[in-house]
Each structure stands twice: as structure tokens, then as C-alpha cells.
Motif scaffolding. Structure first.
Motif, PDB file in Angstrom:
ATOM      1  N   ILE A  38       8.193   2.473   9.055  1.00  0.00           N
ATOM      2  CA  ILE A  38       6.930   1.485   8.814  1.00  0.00           C
ATOM      3  C   ILE A  38       7.480   0.224   8.333  1.00  0.00           C
ATOM      4  CG2 ILE A  38       5.117   3.417   8.775  1.00  0.00           C
ATOM      5  CD1 ILE A  38       5.326   2.800   5.636  1.00  0.00           C
ATOM      6  N   ASP A 210      -0.858  18.007  -2.004  1.00  0.00           N
ATOM      7  CA  ASP A 210       0.358  17.947  -2.467  1.00  0.00           C
ATOM      8  C   ASP A 210       0.981  16.583  -1.808  1.00  0.00           C
ATOM      9  OD1 ASP A 210       2.458  18.380  -3.984  1.00  0.00           O
ATOM     10  OD2 ASP A 210       3.586  19.720  -2.352  1.00  0.00           O
ATOM     11  N   TYR A 211       0.565  16.273  -0.598  1.00  0.00           N
ATOM     12  CA  TYR A 211       0.824  14.941  -0.164  1.00  0.00           C
ATOM     13  C   TYR A 211      -0.126  13.771  -0.455  1.00  0.00           C
ATOM     14  CZ  TYR A 211       5.152  16.461   2.428  1.00  0.00           C
ATOM     15  OH  TYR A 211       6.341  16.933   2.788  1.00  0.00           O
ATOM     16  N   GLY A 212      -1.131  14.154  -1.179  1.00  0.00           N
ATOM     17  CA  GLY A 212      -2.079  12.795  -1.362  1.00  0.00           C
ATOM     18  C   GLY A 212      -3.076  12.719  -0.388  1.00  0.00           C
ATOM     19  N   PHE A 301      -8.343   0.648 -12.401  1.00  0.00           N
ATOM     20  CA  PHE A 301      -8.436   1.213 -11.115  1.00  0.00           C
ATOM     21  C   PHE A 301      -9.548   1.591 -10.704  1.00  0.00           C
ATOM     22  CE2 PHE A 301      -6.937   4.989  -8.833  1.00  0.00           C
ATOM     23  CZ  PHE A 301      -6.007   4.418  -7.926  1.00  0.00           C
ATOM     24  N   HIS A 327      -2.443  -3.862  -6.864  1.00  0.00           N
ATOM     25  CA  HIS A 327      -1.846  -2.953  -6.272  1.00  0.00           C
ATOM     26  C   HIS A 327      -3.032  -2.169  -5.426  1.00  0.00           C
ATOM     27  CE1 HIS A 327       0.817   0.618  -5.010  1.00  0.00           C
ATOM     28  NE2 HIS A 327       0.003   1.357  -5.378  1.00  0.00           N
ATOM     29  N   ARG A 329      -3.981   1.215  -3.410  1.00  0.00           N
ATOM     30  CA  ARG A 329      -3.614   2.749  -3.114  1.00  0.00           C
ATOM     31  C   ARG A 329      -3.986   2.876  -1.828  1.00  0.00           C
ATOM     32  NH1 ARG A 329      -5.102   7.459  -1.468  1.00  0.00           N
ATOM     33  NH2 ARG A 329      -4.226   9.338  -2.603  1.00  0.00           N
ATOM     34  N   PHE A 333      -1.292   5.216   4.363  1.00  0.00           N
ATOM     35  CA  PHE A 333       0.068   5.244   3.912  1.00  0.00           C
ATOM     36  C   PHE A 333       0.390   6.694   3.631  1.00  0.00           C
ATOM     37  CE2 PHE A 333       3.285   4.393   0.530  1.00  0.00           C
ATOM     38  CZ  PHE A 333       4.190   3.966   1.327  1.00  0.00           C
ATOM     39  N   LYS A 334      -0.371   7.226   2.919  1.00  0.00           N
ATOM     40  CA  LYS A 334      -0.299   8.796   2.530  1.00  0.00           C
ATOM     41  C   LYS A 334      -0.616   9.694   3.768  1.00  0.00           C
ATOM     42  CE  LYS A 334       0.649   8.277  -1.778  1.00  0.00           C
ATOM     43  NZ  LYS A 334      -0.507   8.292  -2.780  1.00  0.00           N
ATOM     44  N   ALA A 337       2.289   9.994   6.092  1.00  0.00           N
ATOM     45  CA  ALA A 337       3.532  10.531   5.597  1.00  0.00           C
ATOM     46  C   ALA A 337       3.626  11.981   5.834  1.00  0.00           C
ATOM     47  CB  ALA A 337       3.597  10.383   4.158  1.00  0.00           C
TER      48      ALA A 337
ATOM     49  N   LEU B  38      -1.192  13.924  -7.651  1.00  0.00           N
ATOM     50  CA  LEU B  38      -0.541  12.281  -7.757  1.00  0.00           C
ATOM     51  C   LEU B  38      -1.404  11.605  -6.923  1.00  0.00           C
ATOM     52  CD1 LEU B  38       1.327  10.427  -9.215  1.00  0.00           C
ATOM     53  CD2 LEU B  38       2.623  10.655  -7.126  1.00  0.00           C
ATOM     54  N   SER B  40      -1.655   7.844  -7.029  1.00  0.00           N
ATOM     55  CA  SER B  40      -0.606   6.504  -6.733  1.00  0.00           C
ATOM     56  C   SER B  40       0.325   6.152  -7.953  1.00  0.00           C
ATOM     57  CB  SER B  40      -1.744   5.495  -6.563  1.00  0.00           C
ATOM     58  OG  SER B  40      -1.984   4.622  -7.742  1.00  0.00           O
ATOM     59  N   ILE B  41       1.271   5.261  -7.479  1.00  0.00           N
ATOM     60  CA  ILE B  41       2.376   4.863  -8.554  1.00  0.00           C
ATOM     61  C   ILE B  41       2.369   3.445  -8.397  1.00  0.00           C
ATOM     62  CG2 ILE B  41       4.663   5.079  -9.347  1.00  0.00           C
ATOM     63  CD1 ILE B  41       4.993   7.657  -8.035  1.00  0.00           C
ATOM     64  N   LEU B  82       7.536  17.746  -8.415  1.00  0.00           N
ATOM     65  CA  LEU B  82       6.217  18.188  -8.716  1.00  0.00           C
ATOM     66  C   LEU B  82       5.435  17.892  -7.550  1.00  0.00           C
ATOM     67  CD1 LEU B  82       6.263  16.867 -12.280  1.00  0.00           C
ATOM     68  CD2 LEU B  82       6.897  19.118 -11.485  1.00  0.00           C
ATOM     69  N   TRP B  83       5.410  16.786  -6.916  1.00  0.00           N
ATOM     70  CA  TRP B  83       4.420  16.249  -5.994  1.00  0.00           C
ATOM     71  C   TRP B  83       5.107  15.792  -4.818  1.00  0.00           C
ATOM     72  CZ3 TRP B  83       2.813  15.096 -10.980  1.00  0.00           C
ATOM     73  CH2 TRP B  83       1.565  15.560 -11.526  1.00  0.00           C
ATOM     74  N   LYS B  84       4.790  16.231  -3.348  1.00  0.00           N
ATOM     75  CA  LYS B  84       5.410  15.593  -2.502  1.00  0.00           C
ATOM     76  C   LYS B  84       4.715  13.908  -2.210  1.00  0.00           C
ATOM     77  CE  LYS B  84       7.871  18.881  -0.647  1.00  0.00           C
ATOM     78  NZ  LYS B  84       7.494  20.025  -1.415  1.00  0.00           N
ATOM     79  N   ALA B  85       3.531  13.725  -2.709  1.00  0.00           N
ATOM     80  CA  ALA B  85       3.004  12.446  -2.469  1.00  0.00           C
ATOM     81  C   ALA B  85       3.821  11.264  -3.259  1.00  0.00           C
ATOM     82  CB  ALA B  85       1.693  12.533  -3.196  1.00  0.00           C
ATOM     83  N   ILE B  87       7.113  11.013  -2.751  1.00  0.00           N
ATOM     84  CA  ILE B  87       8.393  10.429  -1.856  1.00  0.00           C
ATOM     85  C   ILE B  87       8.124   9.233  -1.509  1.00  0.00           C
ATOM     86  CG2 ILE B  87       9.494  10.990  -0.061  1.00  0.00           C
ATOM     87  CD1 ILE B  87       8.914  13.844  -0.254  1.00  0.00           C
ATOM     88  N   VAL B  88       6.810   8.914  -0.880  1.00  0.00           N
ATOM     89  CA  VAL B  88       6.705   7.491  -0.474  1.00  0.00           C
ATOM     90  C   VAL B  88       6.165   6.796  -1.125  1.00  0.00           C
ATOM     91  CG1 VAL B  88       5.972   8.309   1.873  1.00  0.00           C
ATOM     92  CG2 VAL B  88       4.197   8.355   0.569  1.00  0.00           C
ATOM     93  N   ASP B  89       5.400   7.163  -2.330  1.00  0.00           N
ATOM     94  CA  ASP B  89       5.084   6.144  -3.372  1.00  0.00           C
ATOM     95  C   ASP B  89       6.350   5.751  -4.205  1.00  0.00           C
ATOM     96  OD1 ASP B  89       2.373   5.714  -3.183  1.00  0.00           O
ATOM     97  OD2 ASP B  89       2.010   7.644  -4.614  1.00  0.00           O
ATOM     98  N   GLU B  92       8.229   3.374  -2.113  1.00  0.00           N
ATOM     99  CA  GLU B  92       7.423   1.910  -2.014  1.00  0.00           C
ATOM    100  C   GLU B  92       7.848   0.956  -3.185  1.00  0.00           C
ATOM    101  OE1 GLU B  92       3.195   1.874  -1.862  1.00  0.00           O
ATOM    102  OE2 GLU B  92       3.374  -0.008  -2.261  1.00  0.00           O
ATOM    103  N   GLN B  93       7.635   1.767  -4.360  1.00  0.00           N
ATOM    104  CA  GLN B  93       7.824   0.816  -5.629  1.00  0.00           C
ATOM    105  C   GLN B  93       9.297   0.639  -5.683  1.00  0.00           C
ATOM    106  OE1 GLN B  93       5.661  -0.126  -7.449  1.00  0.00           O
ATOM    107  NE2 GLN B  93       4.174   0.908  -6.132  1.00  0.00           N
ATOM    108  N   ARG B 108      15.554   4.927  -0.572  1.00  0.00           N
ATOM    109  CA  ARG B 108      15.890   3.690   0.117  1.00  0.00           C
ATOM    110  C   ARG B 108      14.448   3.222   0.518  1.00  0.00           C
ATOM    111  NH1 ARG B 108      15.108   5.403   5.934  1.00  0.00           N
ATOM    112  NH2 ARG B 108      14.233   7.696   5.825  1.00  0.00           N
ATOM    113  N   ILE B 110      11.431   1.159   2.390  1.00  0.00           N
ATOM    114  CA  ILE B 110      10.390   1.873   3.186  1.00  0.00           C
ATOM    115  C   ILE B 110       9.731   0.812   4.191  1.00  0.00           C
ATOM    116  CG2 ILE B 110       8.628   2.041   1.558  1.00  0.00           C
ATOM    117  CD1 ILE B 110       7.816   4.833   2.877  1.00  0.00           C
TER     118      ILE B 110
END
Lengths: 367, 151
Positions: A38, A210-212, A301, A327, A329, A333-334, A337, B38, B40-41, B82-85, B87-89, B92-93, B108, B110
């Protein structure tokens, strides 16, 4: 004997509904792995927001989820108004709610129509876009913009509803109710539509959490979570609506959840129109000359339910007239994924349907 | 056992826990057991240090909490286990803020191309330095400060 193919889909491809690149590892016709690239539409809106006054940023949020601009504005303004302690008059909040729901309907019309296209049904697409066009005419009447509306502002809305707009909305709602059932019948009468959607793109609820994943995807996995219901903003606690869920967890479940939410949106708009009070549509504290002097200090937030899920906005103010950090959220995006998990081991044709059913918007994924 | 340095409520009414980054994994494991997920980060560049802000959400109790850690060496432990979410967060950060998440398997860029120079959300990022991206026949992106390169 296995035969490996690496197939490239995108960045510019009708099936991706935006600009992403899918690199699919295929074992004959079975998907083994999907790698999503992306960032083709990345403008770094978060950095641009730091350079602007609080009031200037709504237009950058419009361009995140560009098919559901009103909900993006509601999301940003909910955060800013919490940060700078700005009250919004009642009439303005009801107007915002009507516009947010109209925008949700308009966005769903794109999503559902495009899902039909990917299955090979051209007809519903024209019907859904015809309805979307009517909503955009209402937006033009109210704000002057068709898609990137920039209608809401800190402390209220840009322009009051006049009788003509209210009349147009009532006319649209009256026509849309029957039209929606007609459109849904077009989909559900089709044997091909059922065969392509039932049992494909299955997303288990524990993986989704788990993936949000949020929004219609989460609800189609059986978890009744909707920000409008669970932490009401605007006046969503004063109207009656239901949160639909599906137990099937597949693409058909997601389609049916989206359709049921359209009916609920219509219900919300009808109640809003009945309850719309008279009064100011703008907080005089946020008049033009004071706009650029609004200051914010601290962290907030907040989140709203956008078309694709839970849209959260984090803002840190350092006491100045510009945000220190913004920021977003973004739900798409989630949601995007999780596509590799949903399509692992399925056929390549099911991948295309799943991408359409996830309905991620490129502008929101890349921000 | 982890130690909470201070607890406050922010403007939107959310509970904020300030903790040391060495306690992060332990606290997150505790909250995972209590069915938090989770959301967001966010990284915030405070010039002398970076704040990393985690928002966690419990769907059953409909409770949102915020966990804040600060780091001076741009490194925090990864919570992808802990949370797969995450990975992308975290990617991104890392991409936009330059925070290294230790223990992330695939850290790497994204959103930006892999060989982009700098992290745009840092306060000292030079916005006047233009970088040009070209895409080769295989779809791979190349970044250069010279606008002629790649054409």
C-alpha cells in the motif's frame, strides 16, 4: 506435483477498488499467500494537519475516506471540539447526524454496487449509483461540494438546512425505501451471486478481534459492536436503531449486514427529521474572526463509526493554535491487513470477491 | 509485577496509564488476559524524547484505556506477539516516526518506499528536501534526490 505462479494484481486494476498492489502466490488456482503493498495514495495528511490551524484540517479528513466524507468530518470535529471545549448547538448536531447517515448510505452504494460488478452483475451498479447521485445532489444543495463536501466546521455546520433541502431529503428517503428492496432483490435473486459469496472469505471472530477489524466486517463475524450504540456521539442515544450481525462470517454475511444497516440508516434519518429542532446552527464562539485563535491543550482520542468501521482520531495540543500531533486510526487499514488470512487456501476468484467485500478505501488506508 | 508511574484522565474521559517501557510487555500481557484488544498505536515526537501511546479496547465492558510510554533512544519492545493488529501499526509508526520496535519480525516501511530517507512525522524532518520516486518494470519503487534518475 505443485506448480507455483506469482501473480501481480494492481496497483491500477479494477478489482482492487483503489490503488493497492496484491502479489499473490498461487499453487495452480489456490491462493497460498498474499502480499499487499500500500502507500500509492499516501499524502501524509497527519503531517499536513500539524502545519495548519485546527479549522483548516477538515478538508484533509474529507480526502481520507473520500466516498464517506461526512463521517470523516464528524470524526475529526468530535476530537477537536473535545480538545478545545467547544459546544455545538442542538440543531447543528441533528443536521450532522442526518448528513453522516446520508453519507453512509452513499458510501455503501459504492461498496455494494462494486461487489456486484466483481461478481459479474452490471445492472445493480447503475441503480446504486443512481441513488448515490441523488444524495450528492443534496450535498451540493447544502454545501456546494459533491464528494469532498467540507460541510461541517468547528462549532456547527457551514450552512443551515432550508426547506428545500429538508424536502429533498424526505423525497429521497421515501423513494429509497422501495428502491433498496428492489436492489437487494436483484442481488439475492441471482444464483451466481449466492454461489460466489456464500462460504468464501470466512473471517473467524477471534481472528477479527486480534487483527483489530471493526465495522461491518466485525459485525458479520458475529460481534455486535457499533460505536454509535456502544459509546454514542451526537444524538445517537436519542434515536432507535438496531445493530445487525451475521453468523455466517462469510462474504454473503457481510453483504447482508451492510444491507440491513442501510435500512437502519433510513430509520435514523426519519427520526432525525422528525426531531430536528429550530435554533442556531453555529456556535457564535466559533465565528470567523475567532476561528484562527482557537487553542487546545492536552490529549484526546475519540472515535466514530464510519462506513468501514471505527474511525478514531488522536490529537495532542500544546496550547497553541495548531495541533501538535494528529493521528487517524483508520478502519480500512486494519481491515485490509486481514485479507491474506481470509483468503489463504481459497481460489483466486474468491480473493477478488473478498477484496470487494472488505471494501477498503485507498485514501483511508494510505492517509 | 509492573508499576504504574501515574494514572490520569484525559479530556475525552479516557483512563491514561503512564508506565516505564521496561514494564510494557508485562502490563500488556495483563490487559490481554483481561480481554483487551489493541486499537491503535501513536508515536509523538516531543523533540527530546518520543511518546508511544497505545489505545486498548475491551469489547465486553466497552472500556477504552490509554497506555503511555516514553523513550529517549527511539526503541520500544514490540507487542506483535500479543496482538496481530500491532504488525501493521508498528510498521506504520516505524515508517513515519522512526520508532524501532524490538522483536518485530518484519519491521520495514509500509506506506513509503523502502529506501526513503528520513521519517516524515519527526519534528526535525526537512520538508523542503524533495525526494523522487520512480517505479521500474517489476513494480519496485526507487527513491532518489535527483528528479532525472529512473527515467
Amino acid at each position: 506435483m505443485s506448480h507455483w505462479i506469482e501473480l501481480n494484481i494492481g496497483p491500477v486494476h479494477p478489482a482492487t477498488h483503489g490503488i493497492y498492489r496484491f502479489r499473490v502466490k498461487l499453487n495452480e488456482e489456490t491462493v497460498e499467500d498474499v502480499d499487499i503493498t500500500i502507500g500509492y495514495l499516501h499524502r501524509n495528511a497527519e503531517k499536513i494537519c500539524e502545519l495548519n490551524y485546527f479549522v483548516n484540517n477538515t478538508i484533509y479528513f474529507d480526502r481520507m475516506d473520500y466516498i464517506d466524507a461526512m463521517n470523516m468530518e464528524v470524526g475529526y470535529l468530535r476530537a477537536v471540539e473535545t480538545l478545545i471545549d467547544m459546544e455545538v448547538p442542538e440543531r447543528a448536531q441533528w443536521i450532522r447526524m442526518i448528513m453522516a447517515e446520508l453519507s453512509r448510505i452513499a458510501a455503501r452504494m459504492v461498496g455494494i454496487g462494486a461487489l456486484g460488478l466483481d461478481v459479474g452483475m452490471l445492472t445493480p451498479f447503475f441503480h446504486t449509483f443512481h441513488e448515490r447521485e441523488k444524495i450528492q445532489k443534496i450535498f451540493v444543495e447544502a454545501s456546494g461540494g459533491r464528494q469532498e463536501v467540507n460541510y461541517m466546521s468547528i462549532g456547527g455546520v457551514y450552512q443551515d438546512f432550508n426547506d428545500k433541502i429538508i424536502e429533498e431529503i424526505k423525497e429521497f428517503i421515501a423513494g429509497f425505501k422501495g428502491k433498496l428492496e428492489e436492489m437487494v432483490k436483484m442481488f439475492t435473486d441471482s444464483e451466481i451471486f449466492w454461489q460466489r459469496n456464500v462460504g468464501t472469505g470466512v473471517l473467524e471472530p477471534d481472528i477479527a478481534l486480534d487483527y483489530g477489524v471493526t465495522g461491518p466486517m466485525l459485525r458479520a463475524s458475529g460481534i455486535p459492536y457499533d460505536v454509535r450504540k456502544d459509546s454514542p456521539y451526537l444524538f445517537y442515544d436519542k434515536v432507535n436503531f438496531d445493530v445487525p450481525i451475521a453468523r455466517t462470517k462469510d462474504n454473503m454475511g457481510r453483504f447482508l449486514v451492510k444491507v440491513e444497516e442501510l435500512r437502519q440508516s433510513v430509520r435514523i434519518i426519519e427520526q432525525c427529521l422528525a426531531k430536528l429542532p429550530e435554533g442556531p446552527y453555529f456556535n457564535p464562539k466559533a465565528k470567523k474572526s475567532a476561528m484562527l485563535l482557537l487553542k487546545g491543550q492536552g490529549d484526546v482520542f475519540t472515535r466514530v463509526e464510519s462506513e468501514s468501521g471505527e474511525f478514531g482520531v488522536f490529537i495532542r495540543g500544546d496550547g497553541g493554535v495548531k495541533p501538535y500531533r494528529v493521528h487517524a486510526r483508520s478502519p480500512s487499514f486494519k481491515n485490509l491487513a486481514v485479507v491474506p488470512i481470509m483468503t489463504k487456501g481459497s481460489l483466486i476468484a474468491d480473493l477478488i470477491i473478498t477484496i470487494a467485500s472488505v471494501d477498503a478505501v485507498a485514501g483511508e488506508v494510505d492517509r | 509485577m509492573y508499576k504504574i508511574i501515574s494514572e490520569e484522565t484525559d479530556k475525552s474521559g479516557m483512563k491514561v496509564l503512564n508506565i516505564d517501557k521496561s514494564d510494557l510487555i508485562e502490563l500488556m500481557e495483563d490487559y490481554k488476559d483481561r480481554k483487551y484488544f489493541l486499537s491503535s498505536i501513536t508515536g509523538v515526537d516531543m523533540k527530546d524524547h518520543i511518546d508511544v501511546i497505545y489505545h486498548l479496547h475491551n469489547f465486553d465492558k466497552n472500556d477504552y484505556i490509554c497506555v503511555k510510554v516514553s523513550t529517549t533512544d527511539e526503541k520500544v519492545p514490540s507487542i506483535t506477539k500479543l496482538w496481530k493488529a500491532a504488525i501493521v501499526d508498528e510498521r506504520e509508526q516505524y515508517d513515519l516516526m522512526g520508532i524501532t520496535f524490538e522483536g518485530h519480525d518484519n519491521l520495514r516501511r509500509i506506506l513509503l518506499p523502502d529506501d526513503w530517507v528520513g521519517h516524515p512525522l519527526r519534528k526535525d524532518y526537512d520538508l523542503n528536501k524533495v525526494q523522487y520516486v520512480s517505479v521500474d518494470r517489476d513494480g519496485n519503487e526507487h527513491v532518489s534526490f535527483d528528479d532525472k534518475e529512473g527515467w
